[in-house]
Design an enzyme around this catalytic site. Structure first.
Site, PDB file in Angstrom:
ATOM      1  N   LYS A 219       0.009  63.271 -18.279  1.00 13.96           N
ATOM      2  CA  LYS A 219       1.027  62.400 -18.965  1.00 13.96           C
ATOM      3  C   LYS A 219       0.767  62.391 -20.386  1.00 13.96           C
ATOM      4  CE  LYS A 219       1.218  58.690 -15.284  1.00 13.96           C
ATOM      5  NZ  LYS A 219       0.772  57.391 -14.877  1.00 13.96           N
TER       6      LYS A 219
ATOM      7  N   LYS B 228       8.293  59.346  -9.115  1.00 14.23           N
ATOM      8  CA  LYS B 228       9.291  58.654  -9.769  1.00 14.23           C
ATOM      9  C   LYS B 228       9.845  59.196 -11.108  1.00 14.23           C
ATOM     10  CE  LYS B 228       6.931  55.085  -8.938  1.00 14.23           C
ATOM     11  NZ  LYS B 228       6.387  53.587  -8.433  1.00 14.23           N
TER      12      LYS B 228
ATOM     13  N   LYS C  25       4.375  67.165  -6.391  1.00 16.26           N
ATOM     14  CA  LYS C  25       4.290  65.963  -5.652  1.00 16.26           C
ATOM     15  C   LYS C  25       5.899  65.187  -6.000  1.00 16.26           C
ATOM     16  CE  LYS C  25       2.174  62.591  -8.420  1.00 16.26           C
ATOM     17  NZ  LYS C  25       1.376  61.472  -8.865  1.00 16.26           N
TER      18      LYS C  25
HETATM   19  P1  AMP Z   1       2.854  54.857  -8.392  1.00 17.86           P
HETATM   20  O1  AMP Z   1       4.258  55.004  -8.016  1.00 17.86           O
HETATM   21  O2  AMP Z   1       2.443  56.055  -9.108  1.00 17.86           O
HETATM   22  O3  AMP Z   1       2.469  53.646  -8.895  1.00 17.86           O
HETATM   23  O4  AMP Z   1       2.221  55.145  -6.961  1.00 17.86           O
HETATM   24  C1  AMP Z   1       2.022  54.243  -6.194  1.00 17.86           C
HETATM   25  C2  AMP Z   1       1.217  54.421  -4.885  1.00 17.86           C
HETATM   26  O5  AMP Z   1       1.773  55.589  -4.383  1.00 17.86           O
HETATM   27  C3  AMP Z   1       0.000  55.372  -5.060  1.00 17.86           C
HETATM   28  O6  AMP Z   1      -1.164  54.878  -3.976  1.00 17.86           O
HETATM   29  C4  AMP Z   1       0.142  56.596  -5.036  1.00 17.86           C
HETATM   30  O7  AMP Z   1      -1.093  57.332  -4.812  1.00 17.86           O
HETATM   31  C5  AMP Z   1       1.181  56.874  -3.735  1.00 17.86           C
HETATM   32  N1  AMP Z   1       2.086  57.912  -4.126  1.00 17.86           N
HETATM   33  C6  AMP Z   1       2.782  58.366  -5.371  1.00 17.86           C
HETATM   34  N2  AMP Z   1       3.318  59.461  -5.188  1.00 17.86           N
HETATM   35  C7  AMP Z   1       3.105  59.906  -4.047  1.00 17.86           C
HETATM   36  C8  AMP Z   1       3.527  61.053  -3.192  1.00 17.86           C
HETATM   37  N3  AMP Z   1       4.297  61.902  -3.774  1.00 17.86           N
HETATM   38  N4  AMP Z   1       2.852  61.255  -2.049  1.00 17.86           N
HETATM   39  C9  AMP Z   1       1.972  60.360  -1.186  1.00 17.86           C
HETATM   40  N5  AMP Z   1       1.784  59.304  -2.144  1.00 17.86           N
HETATM   41  C10 AMP Z   1       2.018  59.087  -3.505  1.00 17.86           C
HETATM   42  N1  TRP Z   2      -2.861  53.959 -10.981  1.00 15.26           N
HETATM   43  C1  TRP Z   2      -1.967  53.731  -9.632  1.00 15.26           C
HETATM   44  C2  TRP Z   2      -0.896  54.684  -9.508  1.00 15.26           C
HETATM   45  O1  TRP Z   2      -0.433  55.077 -10.491  1.00 15.26           O
HETATM   46  C3  TRP Z   2      -1.505  52.324  -9.663  1.00 15.26           C
HETATM   47  C4  TRP Z   2      -2.630  51.149  -9.665  1.00 15.26           C
HETATM   48  C5  TRP Z   2      -3.032  50.403 -10.534  1.00 15.26           C
HETATM   49  C6  TRP Z   2      -3.580  50.835  -8.381  1.00 15.26           C
HETATM   50  N2  TRP Z   2      -4.024  49.603 -10.149  1.00 15.26           N
HETATM   51  C7  TRP Z   2      -4.500  49.949  -8.951  1.00 15.26           C
HETATM   52  C8  TRP Z   2      -3.811  51.498  -7.224  1.00 15.26           C
HETATM   53  C9  TRP Z   2      -5.528  49.409  -8.301  1.00 15.26           C
HETATM   54  C10 TRP Z   2      -4.840  51.012  -6.469  1.00 15.26           C
HETATM   55  C11 TRP Z   2      -5.633  50.134  -7.023  1.00 15.26           C
HETATM   56  O2  TRP Z   2      -0.400  54.680  -8.493  1.00 15.26           O
END
Ligand code: AMP
Ligand code: TRP
Length: 327
Positions: free
Chosen positions: A111, A195, A192
């Site tokens: 990031k 968003k 992967k």
């Molecule tokens: P985030 O959108 O980064 O806050 O992710 C929320 C949850 O979705 C987290 O547990 C990530 O590990 C899971 N996640 C995000 N992108 C993927 C993906 N492409 N495949 C599987 N899990 C994902």
């Molecule tokens: N960092 C995680 C992600 O980007 C989101 C997250 C924040 C999280 N606090 C958490 C996941 C605590 C598991 C437990 O997906």
């Protein structure tokens, strides 16, 4: 009963990776565990975000989680910033973590790459995540594959704190699904699904119309040799489609591959299976958007439940580290 905790950033519309990698398992866990889930709005401040947009996305993410099947009678669902112990415990853990270990976090490197101004919060992001987890004495953290390193750091911080100041935190474990933990972009299967970086055509949103969803699956990038088998290294695009159909229909990717000769037939069945899988989610969402007040009220109850637990854990940690109790 084991406690599970997980969080999700309010950084945009939920996609299939979020659902299959994480949220689907959160829904299942709420029936068998003590389950705590939070919308991590403080984490979203580590990147550029418009204030009004952050507010509306935070609410919308809660709506979407409820639509996905979280039941506030069975789990605690709340917004991270509503529970002040999260940033408070973060400070104690920032004084436990080292610059070196935070600098090794892959998510930070990704990031921050190519930016000339990186927020300090982006660097300490995983410490706030550790606080999210440790405040609720979580035993398990259901996440996608990309979060393993953050959970490992959380374990190290908990162990270090415990050994310095006495048993305070439960040391949690990551819980990563065997299939679906890493859903890839349909246009760039070496990346992967995400968003923030993906191409719109490569990202299946949870609330895409059936037509959009089908179009994205139909146009998914595969390969041209026509040999239909499961091989994630040589055939990443095809493997991703096979894995998706495998999770949607509760089979293994190899078994799914056995059932097809032509890519087109596989894509057609996959689109249908995904539309079916997501139908109840879309249906519930259309009911929930009509009543934003009800969601706000549910979040207030969630925050109250979460706060009761978090306040107790924070007190324990503050006491262990030697902060003078207030009166
Ligand atoms: P985030 O959108 O980064 O806050 O992710 C929320 C949850 O979705 C987290 O547990 C990530 O590990 C899971 N996640 C995000 N992108 C993927 C993906 N492409 N495949 C599987 N899990 C994902
Ligand atoms: N960092 C995680 C992600 O980007 C989101 C997250 C924040 C999280 N606090 C958490 C996941 C605590 C598991 C437990 O997906």
């Amino acid at each position: 009963m084991a406690t599970v905790l997980s969080g999700i950033q309010p950084s945009g519309d939920l996609h299939l990776g979020n659902y299959l990698g994480a949220i689907r398992n959160w829904v299942a866990d709420q029936y068998v565990h003590d389950a705590v889930y939070c919308v991590v709005d403080l984490h979203a401040l580590t990147l550029d975000i418009d204030p009004a947009e952050l507010r509306s996305r935070t609410h919308q993410t809660a709506v979407d989680l409820l639509a996905a099947g979280l039941d506030p009678e069975r789990c605690t669902l709340f917004v991270q910033s509503h529970v002040p112990e999260h940033p408070r415990l973060t400070w104690l853990l920032e004084c436990t973590a080292t610059m070196g270990e935070l600098g090794r976090m892959v998510a930070f490197k990704d990031k921050s790459a190519g930016r000339d101004s990186v927020r300090a919060g982006l660097f300490t992001y995983p410490v706030l995540q550790a606080a999210d987890i440790l405040l609720y004495d979580a035993d398990r953290v259901p996440v996608g594959d990309d979060q393993r390193q953050h959970i490992e750091l959380t374990r190290q911080l908990a162990e270090r704190f415990n050994s310095r100041y006495g048993a305070t935190f439960v040391v949690p474990e990551a819980s990563v699904p065997t299939v679906g933990a890493r859903v890839m972009d349909l246009q760039q299967p070496e990346r992967k699904m995400s968003k923030s970086v993906s191409s719109p055509l490569g990202t299946v949103l949870l609330f895409d119309t059936p037509e959009d969803l089908s179009r994205k699956v139909r146009r998914a990038v595969t390969d041209s040799d026509g040999d239909l088998r499961y091989d994630p290294v040589a055939k990443p695009g095809l493997a991703n489609l096979l894995e998706l159909l495998a999770v949607a229909t509760d089979r293994t990717p190899d078994l799914v591959a056995d059932g097809y000769l032509r890519y087109g037939d596989l894509k057609k069945d996959l689109a249908e299976a995904l539309v079916e899988l997501l139908r109840p989610v879309r249906q519930r969402r259309s009911e929930l958007v009509g009543d934003p007040g009800a969601v706000t009220a549910l979040l207030a109850i969630g925050a109250e439940k979460a706060h009761a637990v978090a306040a107790e854990t924070y007190r324990r940690a503050a006491d262990a580290i030697g902060l003078l109790p207030p009166g």
